[in-house]
Design a protein around this motif. Structure first.
Motif, mmCIF file in Angstrom:
data_model
loop_
_atom_site.group_PDB
_atom_site.id
_atom_site.type_symbol
_atom_site.label_atom_id
_atom_site.label_comp_id
_atom_site.label_asym_id
_atom_site.label_seq_id
_atom_site.Cartn_x
_atom_site.Cartn_y
_atom_site.Cartn_z
ATOM 1 N N VAL A 120 7.129 6.646 13.484
ATOM 2 C CA VAL A 120 7.525 6.727 12.074
ATOM 3 C C VAL A 120 7.982 5.333 11.673
ATOM 4 C CG1 VAL A 120 8.847 7.961 10.320
ATOM 5 C CG2 VAL A 120 8.416 9.063 12.522
ATOM 6 N N THR A 121 7.512 4.852 10.520
ATOM 7 C CA THR A 121 7.825 3.489 10.098
ATOM 8 C C THR A 121 7.810 3.398 8.581
ATOM 9 O OG1 THR A 121 7.324 1.183 10.712
ATOM 10 C CG2 THR A 121 5.480 2.539 9.994
ATOM 11 N N PRO A 122 8.532 2.434 7.963
ATOM 12 C CA PRO A 122 8.500 2.311 6.497
ATOM 13 C C PRO A 122 7.090 1.989 6.010
ATOM 14 C CG PRO A 122 10.260 0.968 7.438
ATOM 15 C CD PRO A 122 9.410 1.436 8.573
ATOM 16 N N ARG A 123 6.681 2.618 4.935
ATOM 17 C CA ARG A 123 5.379 2.326 4.343
ATOM 18 C C ARG A 123 5.401 2.753 2.875
ATOM 19 N NH1 ARG A 123 1.415 -1.284 5.209
ATOM 20 N NH2 ARG A 123 -0.669 -0.504 4.712
ATOM 21 N N PRO A 124 5.805 1.841 1.977
ATOM 22 C CA PRO A 124 5.850 2.205 0.562
ATOM 23 C C PRO A 124 4.461 2.466 -0.008
ATOM 24 C CG PRO A 124 6.407 -0.118 0.876
ATOM 25 C CD PRO A 124 6.251 0.470 2.223
ATOM 26 N N ILE A 125 4.434 3.222 -1.098
ATOM 27 C CA ILE A 125 3.205 3.426 -1.864
ATOM 28 C C ILE A 125 3.195 2.404 -3.000
ATOM 29 C CG2 ILE A 125 1.961 5.011 -3.376
ATOM 30 C CD1 ILE A 125 3.275 7.313 -1.803
ATOM 31 N N TYR A 126 2.121 1.636 -3.114
ATOM 32 C CA TYR A 126 1.971 0.658 -4.191
ATOM 33 C C TYR A 126 0.951 1.210 -5.185
ATOM 34 C CZ TYR A 126 4.355 -2.546 -1.016
ATOM 35 O OH TYR A 126 5.264 -3.132 -0.182
ATOM 36 N N ASP A 129 -0.097 0.335 -11.323
ATOM 37 C CA ASP A 129 0.719 -0.254 -12.394
ATOM 38 C C ASP A 129 1.869 -1.101 -11.852
ATOM 39 O OD1 ASP A 129 2.406 1.663 -11.390
ATOM 40 O OD2 ASP A 129 2.574 2.820 -13.240
ATOM 41 N N GLY A 130 1.860 -1.401 -10.548
ATOM 42 C CA GLY A 130 2.842 -2.308 -9.982
ATOM 43 C C GLY A 130 4.077 -1.655 -9.392
#
Length: 343
Positions: A120-126, A129-130
């Motif tokens: 499990v690791t950080p992974r933002p959604i981009y 629209d930024g």
């Protein structure tokens, strides 16, 4: 048969801070306290890679938290693919002895596409629209949804940045308990980031630091209680300590004044144009990798850097070998800051 083991990384913890951490201090007193000499640079990615491979940066290739990719002519920090880490990992070595060994990695870095069994690791959604939406990545993929259904959305903005606090470490510790209870890994790696950000935001001498230490001690205590009940052997580690600094060393300003660094203007702002520069520095806390395009310029750039106040060492390729940081990803020169300064 392998003994189930958990390695809890309480980053930023040192022996002085243990005074404010009664449970961790008790654990140290009841076991064995060993002082580690970190690799150069003593920053997150190289230290973790060295802990997990037994190699110096010259062997595993993680020369900083980020570096200049010469083929792309771009600087990249905080990339996550485990394929960037060369060398055999500790769980891979263990499996050669016992194929039944499994490993879970909770938030140690380079934790995507790894050979661990569970991660499990950080992974933002981009979004287009930024926007940057908090999220995480897991293997197996359904573990991500399972954890967020149980614990709530991964608190990314409490993990990184000015709003960081104990919330993310608490989420990770409870996720670790869930992962252990479900999968029973032989080796579990757990990263508790809280102190790192508190120390960097406030400085190690700030009056709020003992409270921050007590907070992570409480979170670690909950995890330790669970692991003790499960008869899991526990090793608590820290990657480095943080000292006070009173000034930054502006290498790139010197290189620009010398006509070696190029910028481009975009919408009224200047950006480093790395591929067009004859020399520039990638700064990362205690070190700066200086990338020099032409070999004929190295001696001149080394002389310029040696004259900058706050630079303690200028390491060329030969000197880098003695420090275990000679690697193709390293700059032609590696600068080390004086005590009390950073890049």
């Amino acid at each position: 048969m392998a003994h189930p083991t958990a390695v809890i990384n309480v980053v930023g913890l040192d022996t002085a801070l243990l005074e404010a951490a009664p449970r961790l201090r008790q654990r140290a007193a009841g076991g064995r306290l060993v002082r580690l000499k970190p690799v150069l640079p003593a920053v997150t990615c190289p230290v973790q890679a060295s802990m997990l491979t037994g190699l110096a940066p010259s062997g595993h290739g993680v020369v900083a938290n980020g570096w200049y990719h010469r083929e792309l002519a771009e600087v990249h920090f905080w990339k996550q693919s485990n394929r960037l880490v060369r060398g055999q990992k500790v769980w891979e070595a263990a499996r050669l002895r016992d194929p039944s060994i499994t490993c879970a990695n909770l938030f140690w870095w380079f934790n995507m596409y790894s050979t661990v069994d569970y991660s499990v690791t950080p992974r933002p959604i981009y979004t287009a629209d930024g926007r940057k939406i908090p999220d995480c990545y897991s293997q197996p993929a359904e573990l991500r949804d399972e954890l967020q259904a149980k614990l709530g959305q991964f608190p990314l903005f409490r993990f990184w940045g000015p709003a960081s606090d104990i919330t993310s470490s608490r989420w990770i510790a409870r996720a670790a308990q869930h992962v252990h209870a479900k999968y029973r890994p032989t080796l579990m790696l757990v990263y508790l980031p809280h102190l790192d950000y508190a120390l960097q935001k406030l400085g190690p001498m700030h009056g709020a630091i003992p409270r921050a230490v007590a907070e992570v001690d409480e979170v670690a205590s909950e995890l330790l209680d669970y692991l003790d009940e499960q008869r899991v052997r526990v090793i608590v580690v820290s990657e480095y300590g943080i000292e006070p600094v009173d000034g930054a060393v502006m290498v790139n300003r010197v290189l620009r004044d010398a006509g070696l660094l190029r910028v481009r203007r975009e919408r009224g702002r200047e950006l480093l144009d790395a591929g067009a520069s004859s020399a520039f520095a990638v700064a990362d806390h205690q070190v700066a990798h200086v990338y020099v395009k032409e070999a004929r310029d190295i001696e001149r750039v080394a002389s310029l850097c040696a004259g900058i106040a706050g630079v303690e060492q200028v390491l060329d390729r030969r000197a880098q070998k003695g420090q275990g940081i000679d690697h193709e990803r390293s700059g032609e020169l590696v600068l080390v800051a004086q005590q009390g300064r950073w890049f």
